[in-house]
Design an enzyme around this catalytic site. Structure first.
Site, PDB file in Angstrom:
ATOM      1  N   TYR A 170     -73.895 -40.665  38.098  1.00 49.74           N
ATOM      2  CA  TYR A 170     -73.100 -39.575  37.497  1.00 49.74           C
ATOM      3  C   TYR A 170     -72.306 -38.758  38.523  1.00 49.74           C
ATOM      4  O   TYR A 170     -72.550 -38.851  39.705  1.00 49.74           O
ATOM      5  CB  TYR A 170     -73.920 -38.715  36.556  1.00 49.74           C
ATOM      6  CG  TYR A 170     -75.116 -37.933  37.050  1.00 49.74           C
ATOM      7  CD1 TYR A 170     -75.401 -37.732  38.389  1.00 49.74           C
ATOM      8  CD2 TYR A 170     -75.980 -37.376  36.098  1.00 49.74           C
ATOM      9  CE1 TYR A 170     -76.500 -36.991  38.779  1.00 49.74           C
ATOM     10  CE2 TYR A 170     -77.091 -36.637  36.490  1.00 49.74           C
ATOM     11  CZ  TYR A 170     -77.345 -36.453  37.828  1.00 49.74           C
ATOM     12  OH  TYR A 170     -78.432 -35.726  38.204  1.00 49.74           O
ATOM     13  N   GLU A 171     -71.363 -38.016  37.981  1.00 49.28           N
ATOM     14  CA  GLU A 171     -70.404 -37.236  38.784  1.00 49.28           C
ATOM     15  C   GLU A 171     -69.724 -38.117  39.838  1.00 49.28           C
ATOM     16  O   GLU A 171     -69.552 -37.737  40.988  1.00 49.28           O
ATOM     17  CB  GLU A 171     -71.086 -36.010  39.393  1.00 49.28           C
ATOM     18  CG  GLU A 171     -71.576 -35.090  38.272  1.00 49.28           C
ATOM     19  CD  GLU A 171     -71.967 -33.707  38.742  1.00 49.28           C
ATOM     20  OE1 GLU A 171     -71.326 -33.212  39.681  1.00 49.28           O
ATOM     21  OE2 GLU A 171     -72.885 -33.136  38.142  1.00 49.28           O
ATOM     22  N   GLY A 172     -69.317 -39.301  39.377  1.00 48.12           N
ATOM     23  CA  GLY A 172     -68.646 -40.261  40.248  1.00 48.12           C
ATOM     24  C   GLY A 172     -69.651 -41.265  40.776  1.00 48.12           C
ATOM     25  O   GLY A 172     -70.507 -40.912  41.571  1.00 48.12           O
ATOM     26  N   LEU A 180     -70.263 -27.443  37.630  1.00 48.28           N
ATOM     27  CA  LEU A 180     -69.367 -28.077  36.668  1.00 48.28           C
ATOM     28  C   LEU A 180     -68.828 -27.123  35.607  1.00 48.28           C
ATOM     29  O   LEU A 180     -67.855 -27.441  34.932  1.00 48.28           O
ATOM     30  CB  LEU A 180     -70.083 -29.242  35.966  1.00 48.28           C
ATOM     31  CG  LEU A 180     -70.578 -30.368  36.873  1.00 48.28           C
ATOM     32  CD1 LEU A 180     -71.085 -31.535  36.047  1.00 48.28           C
ATOM     33  CD2 LEU A 180     -69.507 -30.834  37.850  1.00 48.28           C
TER      34      LEU A 180
END
Lengths: 256, 381
Positions: free
Chosen positions: B364-366, B94
């Site tokens: 998280y992260e989608g 990220l």
């Protein structure tokens, strides 16, 4: 300095072992393989020596089929400079003198100053290859070392002996040193060094067992018989004592 | 086609597993209970082992390995500690990766090299109170002032926040543009005046990974810290998350594998009705289902990782891998607790921690729902 490190690939000792069809060794299929633990100490000590003296060339040697190259790559990733792979699919069934002869055949004209190896392999455990190699090369061997120091061409090592005793031994080069648990803590090969290891020289050569006469063979290979479970006596205390005395008299020589 | 790992990948797995079991596992329970991030262990040691820059070329301080190696590393760390796994994933996927993908050469030298070497740690600021799955709803602003940018607003739920030195942050740079086109990405360093940290979240799982709020109050950053083109921020974020999904999928896989290993060991050891519970077919069927799902997740991840390294498109594949691996992690850890019975519900055994750690991977992260949106949109476009 010219240093040789002899390593062996052995199964992960937590594997589930099965006996092979010939009943003379374990079945080698479906096992996870790794570097013999004692040889890891040998590699680590050689790399530390190179870090100390700067000018040293480390050759790692391993005998076996193609699959041992992965274990050799680990040694290269830990810091060895080059690898010599003696290609021999039958290595696992060879006796110590054959293995030692193959290594001696390679090493005899290479002028190695120090040869590090494990004090034994975790699978065969004969603890003979190191000393036989020294004998074949007509150089000294110091076995089961648990400490190592190098100062101005002189080697000082501690040997681990029975009963918790140790011996301090000094040796001159050339010498074979066999490494024991406690010598050092082997480093993890870092990820960049794993990647660089594939660019290092890894030479494959044909096996040369020489004229060593085979003098031993494995007659049988088996798991020890499972001990039967203990006997649990039940009942009231006076009864239990009676039963126990009876059993000791009947089944053992404890009570006449 | 070849399903075998390379020698290097095998060596990497052995190395990370040995390290994780010897050094990371022993303190996992304690760090979880104390909500304590141990930087020396969970980041600096990873740097020493060359894990902080796995996929980047050597000239940028990386190891030049592939995405499968990266997936293996995150999996093996997460197998014993989900918090350590996400620390690496958030840093590498990220923060370092968008700088690698979109940064100028000067930005790469200044920021990527220390990140890859592990001298500095990275984090990523996208989520806001009103912009989670809807990244276009970003309200943090970036206003141009001469050559500088002035950042105002806040970011929440930021992994590695407070600890990280370098942040990739999304902010609205053009209020008049339509919502996805008015966003830009910026590199912001810890210690920049006007940049502070808000509250630390108290979480259900991954409790030894710090999660904090980023606060920007007239935070002035130089123009050269714009990452990618002005207005390209949404694209930066989406490309970043494509890669991030491989990391989180691998984290989920590691958590699931750890729970499966624990369940196998426990059921073989635990005796009821005078025999190990693992000898009951009902238990074996459950273990079989768990192992099959774990292996399927692994292959989906390796496929996405292979495509990422080969330069092929992998957005859909990484969404499938993340969706399946995270839902597998939740199922497998829940089942592992069940197979442990009452003991599984206690902190004496690691499976309750794994179950708590697994849940976040579906969020998280989608979220799983967003992964289905990504996959569904690709199927029907």
């Amino acid at each position: 300095m010219n240093i040789l490190i002899c390593i062996k690939q052995v199964p992960d000792m937590e594997s589930k072992f099965k006996i092979n069809a010939e009943k003379n060794w374990y079945d080698r299929t479906d096992l996870a393989w790794r570097m013999n633990e004692y040889d890891e100490y040998a590699v680590e000590q050689a790399v530390r020596l190179k870090e100390q003296v700067g000018d040293a060339d480390l050759t790692v040697l391993c005998i076996g089929g193609d699959q041992v190259k992965e274990t050799m790559k680990k040694a290269l990733a830990m810091g060895c400079d080059r690898g010599v792979h003696i290609a021999d699919n039958d290595a696992y069934k060879r006796e110590p003198i054959e293995i030692a002869s193959m290594i001696a055949g390679f090493a005899k004209d290479k002028n190695f100053d120090i040869i590090f190896t494990g004090m034994q392999s975790q699978d065969r455990g004969s603890a003979q290859v190191g000393v036989m190699l020294a004998e074949l090369l007509a150089i000294a061997a110091v076995t089961t070392i648990v400490s190592f120091a190098f100062d101005n061409g002189t080697i000082s090592v501690k040997r681990e002996l029975e009963g918790g005793t140790k011996a301090l031994v000094s040796a001159t080069m050339p010498v074979v040193l066999t490494c024991q648990l406690g010598l050092n803590t082997p480093r993890y090969p870092t990820l960049p060094n794993i990647m660089k290891a594939k660019k290092k020289e890894l030479l494959t050569i044909a096996p040369d067992v020489g004229s060593s006469a085979i003098s031993q063979e494995t007659a049988a290979f088996y798991f020890p018989e499972k001990k039967s479970g203990g006997l649990v006596l039940e009942g009231e205390l006076p009864d239990l004592a009676e039963k126990l005395i009876h059993l000791l008299k009947e089944k053992t020589g404890v009570l006449a | 086609m070849n399903f075998e790992l390379t020698e290097e990948q095998n060596l990497i797995r052995d190395m990370v597993r040995s390290f994780a079991e010897a050094e990371v596992a022993p303190s996992a329970r304690e760090r979880d209970e104390e909500e304590r991030f141990d930087r020396a262990l969970m980041y600096d040691r990873l740097a020493e082992l060359g894990l902080t820059g796995i996929v980047f070329p050597e000239e940028y301080g990386g190891a030049g390995a592939d995405y499968i190696s990266y997936a293996i590393a995150v999996e093996e760390l997460s197998r014993v500690c989900g918090s350590t796994g996400v620390t690496l994933s958030a840093h590498l996927s990220l923060c370092a990766n968008p700088i690698y993908m979109f940064g100028t050469e000067a930005q790469k030298q200044k920021f990527l090299v220390p990140l890859a070497k592990g001298e500095k740690m990275g984090a990523f600021g996208l989520t806001e109170p009103s912009a989670g799955s809807d990244a276009g709803g970003t309200k943090t602003t970036a206003t141009k002032d001469g050559n500088d940018w002035i950042i105002n607003g806040s970011k929440i739920f930021i992994t590695n926040a407070g600890e990280a030195e370098i942040y990739v942050v999304l902010a609205r740079s053009d209020k008049s543009a339509e919502k996805h086109r008015g966003i830009s990405a910026y590199i912001i360093e810890k210690g920049t005046p006007g940049f502070s940290f808000g509250k630390k979240e108290a979480k259900m799982g991954i409790r030894s990974s710090p999660t904090m709020e980023l606060v920007f109050d007239n935070c002035r950053i130089p123009g050269e810290n714009l990452l990618g083109q002005e207005g390209q921020g949404f694209k930066v974020a989406m490309k970043t998350l494509d890669g991030g999904r491989i990391g989180i999928a691998s984290q989920a896989l590691g958590i699931a594998q750890g729970a499966l290993d624990a369940a196998i060991a426990y059921t073989k050891d635990r005796e009821q009705f005078n025999k190990p519970v693992a000898s009951f077919q009902g238990v074996q069927f459950q273990l079989a289902d768990m192992a099959t799902q774990v292996e399927a997740a692994r292959l989906l991840i390796y496929n996405a990782a292979y495509r990422a390294s080969a330069g092929l498109s992998y957005s859909q594949e990484s969404a499938m891998a993340k969706l399946f691996a995270s839902e597998t992690a939740m199922r497998v850890t829940t089942q592992a607790v069940q197979l442990h019975g009452g003991y599984g519900y206690t902190r004496e055994f690691p499976v309750e921690r794994m179950m708590r750690d697994a849940k976040i991977t579906e969020i998280y992260e989608g979220t799983s729902e967003i992964q289905r949106v990504v996959i569904g949109a690709a199927l029907t476009k």
